[in-house]
Design a protein around this motif. Structure first.
Motif, PDB file in Angstrom:
ATOM      1  N   GLU A   1      66.083 133.113  74.836  1.00 10.75           N
ATOM      2  CA  GLU A   1      66.483 134.545  74.163  1.00 10.75           C
ATOM      3  C   GLU A   1      66.902 134.351  72.675  1.00 10.75           C
ATOM      4  OE1 GLU A   1      69.563 135.565  76.654  1.00 10.75           O
ATOM      5  OE2 GLU A   1      68.301 136.812  78.031  1.00 10.75           O
TER       6      GLU A   1
ATOM      7  N   THR B   1      58.741 136.737  76.055  1.00 11.30           N
ATOM      8  CA  THR B   1      59.339 137.678  76.935  1.00 11.30           C
ATOM      9  C   THR B   1      58.890 137.575  78.501  1.00 11.30           C
ATOM     10  OG1 THR B   1      59.475 139.515  75.475  1.00 11.30           O
ATOM     11  CG2 THR B   1      59.564 140.076  77.334  1.00 11.30           C
ATOM     12  N   LYS B   2      57.704 137.077  78.652  1.00 11.49           N
ATOM     13  CA  LYS B   2      57.101 136.810  79.929  1.00 11.49           C
ATOM     14  C   LYS B   2      57.990 135.630  80.592  1.00 11.49           C
ATOM     15  CE  LYS B   2      52.466 138.869  79.152  1.00 11.49           C
ATOM     16  NZ  LYS B   2      50.980 138.477  78.928  1.00 11.49           N
ATOM     17  N   THR B   3      57.992 134.587  79.740  1.00 12.17           N
ATOM     18  CA  THR B   3      58.799 133.441  80.109  1.00 12.17           C
ATOM     19  C   THR B   3      60.123 133.613  80.468  1.00 12.17           C
ATOM     20  OG1 THR B   3      57.143 131.890  78.627  1.00 12.17           O
ATOM     21  CG2 THR B   3      59.329 130.891  79.532  1.00 12.17           C
ATOM     22  N   ILE B   4      60.872 134.338  79.775  1.00 18.69           N
ATOM     23  CA  ILE B   4      62.371 134.906  79.927  1.00 18.69           C
ATOM     24  C   ILE B   4      62.395 135.446  81.532  1.00 18.69           C
ATOM     25  CG2 ILE B   4      63.848 136.251  79.333  1.00 18.69           C
ATOM     26  CD1 ILE B   4      63.519 135.540  76.449  1.00 18.69           C
ATOM     27  N   SER B   5      61.236 136.335  81.570  1.00 21.41           N
ATOM     28  CA  SER B   5      61.304 137.235  82.927  1.00 21.41           C
ATOM     29  C   SER B   5      61.149 136.279  84.054  1.00 21.41           C
ATOM     30  CB  SER B   5      60.255 138.052  82.863  1.00 21.41           C
ATOM     31  OG  SER B   5      60.155 138.933  84.097  1.00 21.41           O
ATOM     32  N   LEU B   6      60.267 135.011  83.846  1.00 13.78           N
ATOM     33  CA  LEU B   6      60.069 134.358  84.964  1.00 13.78           C
ATOM     34  C   LEU B   6      61.263 133.387  85.322  1.00 13.78           C
ATOM     35  CD1 LEU B   6      56.362 132.992  84.009  1.00 13.78           C
ATOM     36  CD2 LEU B   6      56.891 134.415  85.918  1.00 13.78           C
ATOM     37  N   ARG B   7      61.835 133.001  84.106  1.00  9.36           N
ATOM     38  CA  ARG B   7      63.094 132.171  84.281  1.00  9.36           C
ATOM     39  C   ARG B   7      64.243 133.010  84.982  1.00  9.36           C
ATOM     40  NH1 ARG B   7      59.764 128.920  83.172  1.00  9.36           N
ATOM     41  NH2 ARG B   7      59.934 127.060  81.647  1.00  9.36           N
ATOM     42  N   ARG B   8      64.341 134.058  84.527  1.00 14.56           N
ATOM     43  CA  ARG B   8      65.323 134.913  85.295  1.00 14.56           C
ATOM     44  C   ARG B   8      65.221 135.121  86.741  1.00 14.56           C
ATOM     45  NH1 ARG B   8      66.174 139.622  80.602  1.00 14.56           N
ATOM     46  NH2 ARG B   8      67.712 138.341  79.449  1.00 14.56           N
ATOM     47  N   GLU B   9      64.041 135.176  87.093  1.00 18.72           N
ATOM     48  CA  GLU B   9      63.620 135.417  88.518  1.00 18.72           C
ATOM     49  C   GLU B   9      63.913 134.098  89.186  1.00 18.72           C
ATOM     50  OE1 GLU B   9      59.538 136.460  88.975  1.00 18.72           O
ATOM     51  OE2 GLU B   9      59.687 138.557  88.046  1.00 18.72           O
TER      52      GLU B   9
ATOM     53  N   ILE C   1      67.009 129.974  79.610  1.00 12.75           N
ATOM     54  CA  ILE C   1      67.181 131.640  79.305  1.00 12.75           C
ATOM     55  C   ILE C   1      67.562 131.721  78.049  1.00 12.75           C
ATOM     56  CG2 ILE C   1      67.902 133.800  80.119  1.00 12.75           C
ATOM     57  CD1 ILE C   1      67.326 132.853  82.907  1.00 12.75           C
TER      58      ILE C   1
END
Length: 600
Positions: A277, A348-356, A273
């Motif tokens: 970022e 942004t989509k990848t970060i969202s997936l990693r945060r989940e 992440i």
């Protein structure tokens, strides 16, 4: 052990001078037998002169002889002592057969050597001026040598000019008997030094005593044995708890492994992440730069249109090439911005997936910690850890108390040593006190033995006319009843002679019994008027012969008589005159006039 004195002779001045024999001394008795005038006294005087005593030799002896020669045994070695007659004091000492010698030109140095040869201590005494001195031979010899004049008048008769020691007669007796001196020399500086050291250690004793008392109060009822037992019990309990906690930790180890692995998963997601970022921030920065450049290109295009209005021609070619260049550049920049926006959207989509995913994995990690805590609580490890903590504190406290007790033990040992040092210093101060004298108690046993032995010898000599019981007082003075025996006391003739003989024999015997310092030598020069009943004298000499064998080495007795019938032993010696005529025998004579010795 061999005898002390081996032989004696005079050395003639020349071939025309007198000569005399070389006389061998007996192991026990040596008797000089000859009529009055035969030369017994010059031989006795020569013997004591050769030993270092300042006796005056007869004029004929001084005229005919150059020196005396005395052979003395010490430590398995025979020494020849040669004393020059013409010198006030000149003595040479050499080992028998040696080519070298040691010369003494003063009485003090020679006396130190002789005291060692006689196995006598060089006691530090006090002279009449308060200075340190030793018992010179001129002081000691009258304790075992009786000359023919004053010697038979008193118990101790030194040369008149040789009385320089404080309480000299008593001090000589104390040396011979092995009693402590009455007036030992004590250096004032030594006393002051000892006193200062004593005062210093007194302060240390007081300080250490107070510290030790406080430590003893602080320790209360603690005892090393009790604390050691308690420490051992708690250590056993602690070992048992440690075994239990190790078992629990082993069962909880699976949680630790899962937690470690899950932590690594969470950390990996967080790292991804952070990297995404960071990339997104870099794209945003590039997009901003491109937007700025697009704005600049657009402004350049507007400027070109403005300049063309000044041309006035419809087909004006001013800035035509630039305008085409601006157009192409602007299209390129807009394409780049579009690409960046597409990439940023994807990130942004990848970060969202990693945060989940990170949230999910973190929840799993928390669940593992929770499960471990529940398992730990159900195992009782908290109670065990609390017990371990409590026992550890108790052990620490006990260790500190034990250290305190050991410190007290160490302090007690130090205190005891200080007390011993203080006592030693107290004795040193007392012994070095300039005004201190020996106590009578320290000599009472010796005086009692001396008195008993004196009474026995008086009995052997059949001594008459005694006015009361013999008494030896604290100053070693002889009394008969209330009357002190002195040179001028009323006893006379045969009685006085017997008292002198008995006293010298008693001193020798008492010294042997008490382990004293008597050299084991008695030299008597008895003129005719002092001679005793032959039977009594023979009994006296026989008893002395028996006494001779009681010491570490044979005690030697030298006695001169005019006539005596005595059974001599094989180790006794009888000196008889070999010169002169049969009617007038002499111990001295011209060279070549020696007679054939008479049969013994």
């Amino acid at each position: 052990m061999s005898r002390l004195l081996n032989s004696f002779t005079y050395k003639a001045r020349s071939d025309d001078s007198w000569e005399t024999a070389k006389f061998e001394l007996g192991e026990a008795l040596t008797v000089l037998k000859g009529p009055n005038g035969s030369g017994k006294t010059p031989l006795i005087k020569g013997l004591i002169f050769g030993l270092g005593y300042p006796v005056e030799l007869p004029p004929d002896v001084r005229a005919n002889f150059v020196s005396t020669e005395l052979a003395l045994n010490h430590g398995g070695t025979t020494y020849l002592i040669t004393r020059e007659i013409d010198d006030d004091f000149r003595i040479r000492v050499s080992e028998k057969g040696a080519s070298t010698s040691t010369e003494f030109r003063n009485e003090r140095d020679y006396s130190l050597w002789l005291l060692n040869a006689l196995s006598m201590p060089a006691v530090q005494l006090t002279d009449k001026g308060g200075n340190a001195t030793i018992p010179y031979i001129s002081v000691l010899a009258p304790g075992f040598y009786v000359d023919q004049d004053l010697g038979w008048r008193s118990l101790y008769a030194p040369q008149r000019n040789k009385v320089f020691i404080k309480d000299q007669e008593q001090e000589v007796l104390r040396v011979l008997l092995g009693a402590p001196p009455k007036n030992p020399y004590r250096n004032t500086e030594e006393f002051n030094d000892a006193k200062r050291e004593f005062e210093l250690i007194e302060g240390q004793v007081a300080l250490r005593g107070r510290l030790l008392e406080k430590q003893r109060k602080d320790k209360g009822n603690d005892e090393v044995a009790n604390l050691e037992a308690k420490k051992a019990r708690l250590s056993t309990e602690l070992a048992a708890y440690n075994t239990g906690i190790e078992s629990i930790q082993s069962s909880l180890g699976r949680f630790d492994l899962a937690i470690t692995e899950q932590t690594e998963v969470c950390n990996k997601l967080q790292s991804e992440i952070s990297a995404l970022e960071g990339r997104q921030r870099r794209l945003a920065a590039a997009s901003s730069e491109i937007a700025s450049e697009t704005q600049l290109v657009w402004l350049n295009s507007i400027a070109a249109d403005a300049f063309r209005t000044f041309c006035g021609q419809g087909n004006c070619g001013l800035f035509k090439n630039s305008e085409e260049s601006f157009g192409r550049r602007l299209l390129y920049l807009k394409d780049q911005i579009k690409d960046i926006e597409n990439a940023s959207s994807s990130i942004t989509k990848t970060i969202s997936l990693r945060r989940e995913a990170h949230s999910t994995e973190t929840t799993k990690l928390k669940n593992l910690f929770s499960e471990k805590e529940k398992a730990s609580q159900s195992s009782g490890s908290k109670n065990i850890l609390d017990s371990i903590e409590s026992i550890t504190k108790s052990l620490t406290d006990i260790s500190l108390r034990l250290e305190a007790l050991k410190a007290i033990e160490s302090e007690e040992l130090t205190f005891e040593r200080l007390l011993e040092q203080r006592e030693q210093l107290r004795l040193r101060v007392e012994n070095s006190r300039p005004t201190r004298r020996s106590s009578s108690g320290s000599t009472s046993d010796i005086r009692s033995k001396l008195r008993d032995n004196l009474i026995n010898w008086l009995s052997i000599l059949q001594t008459p006319n005694l006015t009361g019981p013999a008494i030896i007082d604290e100053d070693f003075r002889l009394f008969f009843g209330e009357h002190r025996f002195t040179e001028s006391s009323f006893q006379g003739g045969s009685t006085r002679t017997r008292i002198v003989l008995a006293f010298h024999a008693a001193v020798l015997q008492t010294s042997l019994q008490a382990g004293g310092n008597h050299p084991g030598l008695l030299i008597f020069d008895a003129p005719k008027q002092h001679e005793l009943n032959e039977q009594h004298l023979a009994a006296y000499l026989k008893a002395l012969r028996g006494l001779s064998a009681q010491g570490k080495r044979p005690a030697q007795i030298v006695f001169s008589v005019s006539d005596l019938t005595l059974a001599f032993g094989e180790q006794d010696a009888s000196w008889q005159p070999d010169y002169g005529s049969t009617a007038e025998p002499r111990f001295f004579g011209r060279t070549g006039t020696k007679r054939v010795p008479p049969a013994k």
